[in-house]
Design an enzyme around this catalytic site. Structure first.
Site, PDB file in Angstrom:
ATOM      1  N   TYR A  57      14.884 -22.517  29.603  1.00 56.66           N
ATOM      2  CA  TYR A  57      15.404 -21.782  28.441  1.00 56.66           C
ATOM      3  C   TYR A  57      16.841 -21.372  28.741  1.00 56.66           C
ATOM      4  O   TYR A  57      17.098 -20.492  29.555  1.00 56.66           O
ATOM      5  CB  TYR A  57      14.562 -20.549  28.122  1.00 56.66           C
ATOM      6  CG  TYR A  57      13.103 -20.824  27.793  1.00 56.66           C
ATOM      7  CD1 TYR A  57      12.666 -22.069  27.372  1.00 56.66           C
ATOM      8  CD2 TYR A  57      12.155 -19.808  27.896  1.00 56.66           C
ATOM      9  CE1 TYR A  57      11.337 -22.305  27.076  1.00 56.66           C
ATOM     10  CE2 TYR A  57      10.819 -20.033  27.594  1.00 56.66           C
ATOM     11  CZ  TYR A  57      10.418 -21.288  27.196  1.00 56.66           C
ATOM     12  OH  TYR A  57       9.099 -21.515  26.909  1.00 56.66           O
ATOM     13  N   HIS A 126       5.391 -26.546  33.269  1.00 53.65           N
ATOM     14  CA  HIS A 126       5.725 -26.523  31.836  1.00 53.65           C
ATOM     15  C   HIS A 126       5.170 -27.753  31.123  1.00 53.65           C
ATOM     16  O   HIS A 126       4.665 -27.648  29.994  1.00 53.65           O
ATOM     17  CB  HIS A 126       7.259 -26.474  31.700  1.00 53.65           C
ATOM     18  CG  HIS A 126       7.760 -25.777  30.483  1.00 53.65           C
ATOM     19  ND1 HIS A 126       8.996 -25.203  30.430  1.00 53.65           N
ATOM     20  CD2 HIS A 126       7.215 -25.567  29.267  1.00 53.65           C
ATOM     21  CE1 HIS A 126       9.189 -24.675  29.226  1.00 53.65           C
ATOM     22  NE2 HIS A 126       8.119 -24.881  28.504  1.00 53.65           N
ATOM     23  N   SER A 206       4.040 -19.847  20.475  1.00 53.99           N
ATOM     24  CA  SER A 206       4.432 -20.015  19.058  1.00 53.99           C
ATOM     25  C   SER A 206       3.304 -19.608  18.106  1.00 53.99           C
ATOM     26  O   SER A 206       2.966 -20.350  17.170  1.00 53.99           O
ATOM     27  CB  SER A 206       4.892 -21.453  18.772  1.00 53.99           C
ATOM     28  OG  SER A 206       5.973 -21.814  19.595  1.00 53.99           O
ATOM     29  N   PRO A 207       2.712 -18.427  18.315  1.00 52.66           N
ATOM     30  CA  PRO A 207       1.581 -18.019  17.468  1.00 52.66           C
ATOM     31  C   PRO A 207       1.994 -17.741  16.019  1.00 52.66           C
ATOM     32  O   PRO A 207       1.148 -17.696  15.137  1.00 52.66           O
ATOM     33  CB  PRO A 207       1.068 -16.740  18.148  1.00 52.66           C
ATOM     34  CG  PRO A 207       2.280 -16.182  18.834  1.00 52.66           C
ATOM     35  CD  PRO A 207       3.054 -17.385  19.308  1.00 52.66           C
ATOM     36  N   LEU A 208       3.309 -17.576  15.801  1.00 49.72           N
ATOM     37  CA  LEU A 208       3.814 -17.381  14.440  1.00 49.72           C
ATOM     38  C   LEU A 208       4.371 -18.692  13.879  1.00 49.72           C
ATOM     39  O   LEU A 208       5.127 -18.691  12.901  1.00 49.72           O
ATOM     40  CB  LEU A 208       4.914 -16.303  14.432  1.00 49.72           C
ATOM     41  CG  LEU A 208       4.444 -14.908  14.844  1.00 49.72           C
ATOM     42  CD1 LEU A 208       5.642 -13.974  15.066  1.00 49.72           C
ATOM     43  CD2 LEU A 208       3.513 -14.318  13.784  1.00 49.72           C
ATOM     44  N   GLY A 209       3.985 -19.794  14.502  1.00 48.68           N
ATOM     45  CA  GLY A 209       4.466 -21.092  14.007  1.00 48.68           C
ATOM     46  C   GLY A 209       5.982 -21.187  14.038  1.00 48.68           C
ATOM     47  O   GLY A 209       6.595 -21.700  13.114  1.00 48.68           O
ATOM     48  N   ARG A 210       6.570 -20.656  15.133  1.00 44.69           N
ATOM     49  CA  ARG A 210       8.042 -20.645  15.289  1.00 44.69           C
ATOM     50  C   ARG A 210       8.687 -19.899  14.118  1.00 44.69           C
ATOM     51  O   ARG A 210       9.780 -20.239  13.671  1.00 44.69           O
ATOM     52  CB  ARG A 210       8.588 -22.064  15.442  1.00 44.69           C
ATOM     53  CG  ARG A 210       7.982 -22.784  16.656  1.00 44.69           C
ATOM     54  CD  ARG A 210       8.507 -24.178  16.830  1.00 44.69           C
ATOM     55  NE  ARG A 210       7.829 -24.876  17.931  1.00 44.69           N
ATOM     56  CZ  ARG A 210       8.250 -24.865  19.204  1.00 44.69           C
ATOM     57  NH1 ARG A 210       9.328 -24.200  19.533  1.00 44.69           N
ATOM     58  NH2 ARG A 210       7.582 -25.514  20.133  1.00 44.69           N
ATOM     59  N   GLY A 211       7.979 -18.916  13.610  1.00 40.17           N
ATOM     60  CA  GLY A 211       8.504 -18.080  12.527  1.00 40.17           C
ATOM     61  C   GLY A 211       8.011 -18.503  11.156  1.00 40.17           C
ATOM     62  O   GLY A 211       8.009 -17.708  10.213  1.00 40.17           O
ATOM     63  N   PHE A 212       7.562 -19.752  11.019  1.00 42.26           N
ATOM     64  CA  PHE A 212       7.220 -20.275   9.693  1.00 42.26           C
ATOM     65  C   PHE A 212       6.077 -19.498   9.047  1.00 42.26           C
ATOM     66  O   PHE A 212       6.081 -19.236   7.834  1.00 42.26           O
ATOM     67  CB  PHE A 212       6.838 -21.764   9.800  1.00 42.26           C
ATOM     68  CG  PHE A 212       6.762 -22.451   8.477  1.00 42.26           C
ATOM     69  CD1 PHE A 212       7.901 -22.949   7.877  1.00 42.26           C
ATOM     70  CD2 PHE A 212       5.555 -22.559   7.802  1.00 42.26           C
ATOM     71  CE1 PHE A 212       7.840 -23.563   6.630  1.00 42.26           C
ATOM     72  CE2 PHE A 212       5.486 -23.175   6.555  1.00 42.26           C
ATOM     73  CZ  PHE A 212       6.635 -23.673   5.970  1.00 42.26           C
TER      74      PHE A 212
HETATM   75  N1  LIG Z   1       5.011 -23.569  26.917  1.00 40.34           N
HETATM   76  C1  LIG Z   1       5.794 -24.086  25.994  1.00 40.34           C
HETATM   77  O1  LIG Z   1       6.012 -25.291  25.925  1.00 40.34           O
HETATM   78  C2  LIG Z   1       6.425 -23.163  24.978  1.00 40.34           C
HETATM   79  C3  LIG Z   1       7.025 -23.689  23.824  1.00 40.34           C
HETATM   80  C4  LIG Z   1       7.585 -22.794  22.892  1.00 40.34           C
HETATM   81  C5  LIG Z   1       7.536 -21.430  23.139  1.00 40.34           C
HETATM   82  N2  LIG Z   1       6.974 -20.949  24.287  1.00 40.34           N
HETATM   83  C6  LIG Z   1       6.906 -19.501  24.579  1.00 40.34           C
HETATM   84  O2  LIG Z   1       6.237 -18.853  23.513  1.00 40.34           O
HETATM   85  C7  LIG Z   1       7.045 -17.796  23.001  1.00 40.34           C
HETATM   86  C8  LIG Z   1       6.786 -17.596  21.517  1.00 40.34           C
HETATM   87  O3  LIG Z   1       6.955 -18.779  20.807  1.00 40.34           O
HETATM   88  P1  LIG Z   1       8.133 -19.011  19.764  1.00 40.34           P
HETATM   89  O4  LIG Z   1       9.208 -18.034  20.006  1.00 40.34           O
HETATM   90  O5  LIG Z   1       8.395 -20.464  19.821  1.00 40.34           O
HETATM   91  O6  LIG Z   1       7.482 -18.835  18.350  1.00 40.34           O
HETATM   92  P2  LIG Z   1       6.812 -17.669  17.481  1.00 40.34           P
HETATM   93  O7  LIG Z   1       6.482 -16.503  18.295  1.00 40.34           O
HETATM   94  O8  LIG Z   1       5.723 -18.377  16.757  1.00 40.34           O
HETATM   95  O9  LIG Z   1       7.981 -17.374  16.458  1.00 40.34           O
HETATM   96  C9  LIG Z   1       9.225 -16.883  16.827  1.00 40.34           C
HETATM   97  C10 LIG Z   1      10.077 -16.833  15.575  1.00 40.34           C
HETATM   98  O10 LIG Z   1       9.458 -15.953  14.638  1.00 40.34           O
HETATM   99  C11 LIG Z   1      10.356 -14.928  14.265  1.00 40.34           C
HETATM  100  N3  LIG Z   1       9.565 -13.684  14.171  1.00 40.34           N
HETATM  101  C12 LIG Z   1       8.941 -13.037  15.177  1.00 40.34           C
HETATM  102  N4  LIG Z   1       8.277 -11.975  14.706  1.00 40.34           N
HETATM  103  C13 LIG Z   1       8.509 -11.936  13.374  1.00 40.34           C
HETATM  104  C14 LIG Z   1       8.114 -11.064  12.346  1.00 40.34           C
HETATM  105  N5  LIG Z   1       7.324 -10.020  12.597  1.00 40.34           N
HETATM  106  N6  LIG Z   1       8.551 -11.312  11.080  1.00 40.34           N
HETATM  107  C15 LIG Z   1       9.341 -12.383  10.804  1.00 40.34           C
HETATM  108  N7  LIG Z   1       9.742 -13.255  11.757  1.00 40.34           N
HETATM  109  C16 LIG Z   1       9.335 -13.027  13.032  1.00 40.34           C
HETATM  110  C17 LIG Z   1      11.402 -14.878  15.332  1.00 40.34           C
HETATM  111  O11 LIG Z   1      12.596 -14.428  14.760  1.00 40.34           O
HETATM  112  P3  LIG Z   1      13.752 -13.687  15.606  1.00 40.34           P
HETATM  113  O12 LIG Z   1      13.984 -14.558  16.798  1.00 40.34           O
HETATM  114  O13 LIG Z   1      14.876 -13.637  14.657  1.00 40.34           O
HETATM  115  O14 LIG Z   1      13.252 -12.369  16.002  1.00 40.34           O
HETATM  116  C18 LIG Z   1      11.465 -16.336  15.787  1.00 40.34           C
HETATM  117  O15 LIG Z   1      12.316 -17.067  14.921  1.00 40.34           O
HETATM  118  C19 LIG Z   1       8.473 -18.249  23.346  1.00 40.34           C
HETATM  119  O16 LIG Z   1       9.366 -17.151  23.343  1.00 40.34           O
HETATM  120  C20 LIG Z   1       8.287 -18.876  24.702  1.00 40.34           C
HETATM  121  O17 LIG Z   1       8.277 -17.867  25.695  1.00 40.34           O
HETATM  122  C21 LIG Z   1       6.403 -21.808  25.195  1.00 40.34           C
END
Ligand SMILES: NC(=O)c1ccc[n+]([C@@H]2O[C@H](COP(=O)([O-])OP(=O)(O)OC[C@H]3O[C@@H](n4cnc5c(N)ncnc54)[C@H](OP(=O)(O)O)[C@@H]3O)[C@@H](O)[C@H]2O)c1
Length: 331
Positions: A57, A126, A206-212
């Site tokens: 990252y 990873h 990515s439990p929030l679907g990357r924000g989607f």
């Molecule tokens: N092992 C792997 O291959 C892998 C791959 C991907 C991710 N990860 C890990 O998993 C973590 C979480 O996944 P992720 O960040 O990809 O996706 P996520 O948690 O599904 O979504 C993150 C996105 O959602 C937005 N968000 C968060 N909370 C929100 C809310 N309450 N209301 C509206 N929007 C919200 C964030 O916006 P803002 O950023 O603007 O706050 C960001 O754009 C990462 O940080 C990383 O540590 C691991």
């Protein structure tokens, strides 16, 4: 803060963690490091213990940021990082994987240095390297445990078969894979079942679907030019519109609970089992607090069934990764 364990006999961590990736990479819209450190401190103040980062990252800058944030607060943190994806400095979309034992040992030294800690609580591979037997990679990770540099080991996006082979070499504490309303593979590819059988914790990323799934992303045109989501098939063209229609259906159920769609999506993940510890990512305190509040939502069996009917396992339109990256998951 509610807690959960990673596997029935594993370490206790906060019931949700904080994904730190977006603070340094992939999603654009990044603020200052000082802002990001405030978010991490707020998470720790609220009782979140599990912080998730990786050496790729940034690359490297996210570990450095987390290292600065936890300086003086090491005892509040269950620190997870990852090795094994190597980036090409000349081509940001190009990826290599490296699971060679000598690389594992060297990568760990780098992470310890950047995080400014003596020991990593949970060290994940990873992505599985198809060129190196998993026994060799995990053998090196086991040596790191013997040396006191790592407390627990994990894999990310590994298949059930690889998980079994790895676990036979050294107990695996957690599997971290994408899991959310629109990414249901762990239910259908046997990995969640294998974790349960072997007593391995499951960390949905990515439990929030990357924000989607929060419903706040209305068009991919708003993403910064370097935002990874521009390359994800799910965020492209017709797929985007079809997926948004699903989120809008979930929104109606969220309204019944007086919560946001994102909170409902997190509550759904949390309801799939006490052995799941999702790690939503955010750069904003207001989102962080919203995500923590999802821990208090108790979805009824009827509503879980309603949500499942909207989002059956194959509901999402489009792959979750670009074609070149899909090959590196589920090995
Ligand atoms: N092992 C792997 O291959 C892998 C791959 C991907 C991710 N990860 C890990 O998993 C973590 C979480 O996944 P992720 O960040 O990809 O996706 P996520 O948690 O599904 O979504 C993150 C996105 O959602 C937005 N968000 C968060 N909370 C929100 C809310 N309450 N209301 C509206 N929007 C919200 C964030 O916006 P803002 O950023 O603007 O706050 C960001 O754009 C990462 O940080 C990383 O540590 C691991």
């Amino acid at each position: 803060m509610k807690t959960r364990t990673l596997g029935p006999n594993g370490p206790t961590v906060s019931a949700i963690g904080l994904g730190c990736m977006g603070m340094s990479a992939f999603y654009g819209g990044r603020g200052s490091d000082a802002d990001a450190i405030q978010v991490i401190h707020h998470a720790l103040d609220q009782g979140i213990t599990l912080l998730d980062t990786a050496d790729m990252y940034g690359p490297h800058t996210n570990e450095e940021l987390v290292g600065r944030a936890i300086d003086g607060r090491r005892d509040d943190v269950f620190l997870a990082t990852k090795f094994g994806i190597r980036l090409d400095p000349d081509d940001p979309q190009a990826r290599g994987v490296d699971g060679r034992p000598e690389y594992v040992m060297a990568a760990c030294e780098g992470s310890l240095r950047r995080l400014k800690v003596d020991v990593i609580d949970l060290y994940y591979q990873h992505r599985v390297d198809p060129g190196v037997p998993i026994e060799d990679t995990v053998g090196a990770m086991a040596r790191l445990v013997e040396q006191g540099k790592v407390r627990h080991i994990g894999l990310s996006e590994a298949s059930a078969a690889t998980l079994r082979r790895a676990h036979a070499v050294h107990p695996v504490t957690a599997l971290q894979s994408e899991y959310s309303l629109w990414s249901r593979e762990p239910e259908t590819d046997g990995t969640l079942a294998a974790c349960r059988e072997l007593g391995i914790g499951f960390v949905p990323y990515s439990p929030l679907g990357r924000g989607f799934l929060t419903g706040t992303i209305r068009t991919a045109d708003d993403f910064d030019a370097d935002d990874y989501r521009r390359y994800s098939p799910r965020f492209q063209g017709d797929n985007f519109a079809r997926n948004l229609a699903l989120v809008e259906q979930v929104q109606a159920i969220a309204q019944d609970y007086h919560v946001t769609p994102g909170q409902l999506a997190l509550a759904w993940v949390l309801a799939q089992g006490e052995d799941l510890v999702p790690i939503p990512g955010t750069k904003r305190i207001v989102y962080l607090d919203e995500n923590i509040a999802a821990l208090d939502i108790d979805l009824t069996a009827d509503d879980l069934a309603r949500i499942d009917a909207i989002f059956p396992p194959d509901a999402a339109a489009g792959d979750r990764y670009p074609a070149a990256s899909m090959g590196s998951v589920g090995r």
